[in-house]
Enzyme design. Sequence first.
Site, PDB file in Angstrom:
ATOM      1  N   CYS A 187      42.805  30.881  40.978  1.00  0.00           N
ATOM      2  CA  CYS A 187      42.833  32.976  41.283  1.00  0.00           C
ATOM      3  C   CYS A 187      43.663  33.236  41.593  1.00  0.00           C
ATOM      4  O   CYS A 187      44.054  32.752  42.542  1.00  0.00           O
ATOM      5  CB  CYS A 187      41.992  33.299  41.175  1.00  0.00           C
ATOM      6  SG  CYS A 187      41.527  35.415  41.065  1.00  0.00           S
TER       7      CYS A 187
ATOM      8  N   HIS B 217      38.249  42.946  40.888  1.00  0.00           N
ATOM      9  CA  HIS B 217      39.500  44.356  41.486  1.00  0.00           C
ATOM     10  C   HIS B 217      39.883  45.321  40.491  1.00  0.00           C
ATOM     11  O   HIS B 217      39.637  45.498  38.658  1.00  0.00           O
ATOM     12  CB  HIS B 217      40.563  42.976  41.040  1.00  0.00           C
ATOM     13  CG  HIS B 217      41.360  42.800  39.709  1.00  0.00           C
ATOM     14  ND1 HIS B 217      40.276  42.646  38.256  1.00  0.00           N
ATOM     15  CD2 HIS B 217      42.792  43.408  39.379  1.00  0.00           C
ATOM     16  CE1 HIS B 217      42.006  42.368  37.836  1.00  0.00           C
ATOM     17  NE2 HIS B 217      42.349  43.001  37.620  1.00  0.00           N
TER      18      HIS B 217
END
EC number: 2.7.7.12
Length: 358
Positions: A70, A186
């Site tokens: 990630c 996010h």
Amino acid sequence: MKRTEITLADGRELIYFDERDDAVRDQPDRRELPPPPPASQLRYDPLTDEWVALAVHRQTRTFLPPADQCPLCPSTAQRLSEIPAPEYAVAVFENRFPALSGRVVEEPAEITPFTPVRPGRGRCEVVCFTDDHHSCFADLPPSRVRTVLDALADRTAVLGELDGVEQVFCFENRGVEIGVTLHHPHGQIYAYPFLPPRTRSLLAAARRHAERTGGRNLYADVLAAEREAGERVVAANEHWTAYVPAAARWPFEVHLAPHRPVPDIPALTDAERDAFGPLYLDLLRRFDGLFGTPMPYISAWHQAPVRVDRELGHLHLQLFSVRRAADKLKYLAGSESAMGVFINDVAPERAATLLRAA
């Protein structure tokens, strides 16, 4: 809140927003990166009076990587990411694959006499809410929500000062059903060099209402009417009300609005910012509780333009999902996609009842 700016290896900006004054953010970005791509190309559609961005470099953006790859997790000795620090609270950085940026290139004046062309000048940023890859916004404590809100206020104010920016749009996409390409919690921020179609429509309606009523704010009047009716109100506190719009387009759609008309996030008081977190977290947990599974959603802040018609705006958060039942999604088919006419499968009053009970 402590604010620290650094520069990534390719020249992009990253800003840490820390809840501890003793946080040290001096870790350098040790990656070798190519230069960021140039700005997209904007093409004007004369048939709809709208701008379309062509950002062909986004075809190569990261798509659903495994957790151990990630790019939004903190960097480690074994793997370098977009965040050089080994841990963080909230981090904001310029998107590596932006739809809009300040790296403009010379463009032709037009494609045809009816289709002007201009550079996609603006800015796209990524907002990381937590360094915990396996968390979600609903898991954050109210104190972290306050930090996120302060970061969005900071970025709204800064981006609104950029040359040519007309509106700052903060949002979160959650769930592969929405089109999320990174699972890490996010959001994003777009600084548009034009007013988007939705904003233009909202402003036109607000302007007509102000002219008819001697200057009254349309959204404030609609909010007051919904609070008085009560039937579609999901939850509320001293400063905010969450309600399902009477003409909701999506199966489950809620507006979360401050009682005091303000144009944007920076205009919120400390008390309003503190009151937002508990109510929003309650709302997200109600969404997840509807069908006993994580709800895909889009959470979109509607802020006033930065240069014109600010008195017509009323800050509000639009939260909605494409899920209409435990095993069914709402697709934008012919009527919605081709004609812009939404057909909702769930009555707003029913949606409000289900959310209150969730």
